[in-house]
Motif scaffolding. Structure first.
Motif, PDB file in Angstrom:
ATOM      1  N   LYS A 196     -16.515 -32.931  20.284  1.00 58.04           N
ATOM      2  CA  LYS A 196     -15.316 -31.805  19.820  1.00 58.04           C
ATOM      3  C   LYS A 196     -14.796 -31.442  18.891  1.00 58.04           C
ATOM      4  CE  LYS A 196     -12.179 -35.395  22.239  1.00 58.04           C
ATOM      5  NZ  LYS A 196     -11.060 -36.542  21.837  1.00 58.04           N
TER       6      LYS A 196
ATOM      7  N   GLY B  95     -15.885 -27.558  19.547  1.00 58.15           N
ATOM      8  CA  GLY B  95     -14.680 -27.708  20.548  1.00 58.15           C
ATOM      9  C   GLY B  95     -15.164 -27.860  21.765  1.00 58.15           C
ATOM     10  N   LYS B  96     -15.951 -28.376  21.943  1.00 51.90           N
ATOM     11  CA  LYS B  96     -16.044 -28.862  23.801  1.00 51.90           C
ATOM     12  C   LYS B  96     -15.461 -30.397  24.479  1.00 51.90           C
ATOM     13  CE  LYS B  96     -20.606 -26.607  23.428  1.00 51.90           C
ATOM     14  NZ  LYS B  96     -22.445 -27.347  23.539  1.00 51.90           N
TER      15      LYS B  96
END
Length: 118
Positions: free
Chosen positions: A24, A27-28
């Motif tokens: 996270k 940004g996944k």
């Protein structure tokens, strides 16, 4: 090309939570699904592949043997033990992490992992 060992995909709750936190931070997206997956069939494989497409890492929660027995599907279930079921699930290319849960539902696990997609 380096291939990850199948057994390395099977994680504890804490290991999985750490991996998701890092994911996270990049940004996944983490996708979560769960089941017994006692008798793996084409429908399961197709469903898991589609689930994996919804994010960057697919986490699969597997019911422990005790949990499956409490679900009361049949006295003969599960046919395969939890370690076998987890290993087979981890062998699938679409699956990133496998985590076992002993509770009746994966709610506690979901609350700990906080995936982006359920």
């Amino acid at each position: 090309m380096h291939h990850q060992k199948i057994s390395d995909k099977i994680k504890t709750w804490h290991e999985a939570a750490d991996i998701i936190r890092l994911l996270k931070a990049e940004g996944k997206k983490a996708v979560f699904t769960n089941g017994c997956f006692d008798l793996l069939h084409k429908g399961h494989v197709d469903y898991l592949s589609k689930a994996a497409d919804l994010g960057d890492l697919l986490i699969v929660g597997i019911n422990t043997d005790e949990s499956v027995k409490r679900l009361g599907k049949s006295l003969s279930r599960p046919i395969q033990d939890e370690n076998s079921r987890a290993y087979i699930m981890a062998a699938l290319e679409s699956v990133g992490i496998v985590v076992m849960f002993n509770e009746d539902t994966p709610l506690e696990l979901i609350n700990m992992l906080r995936p982006d997609v359920l």
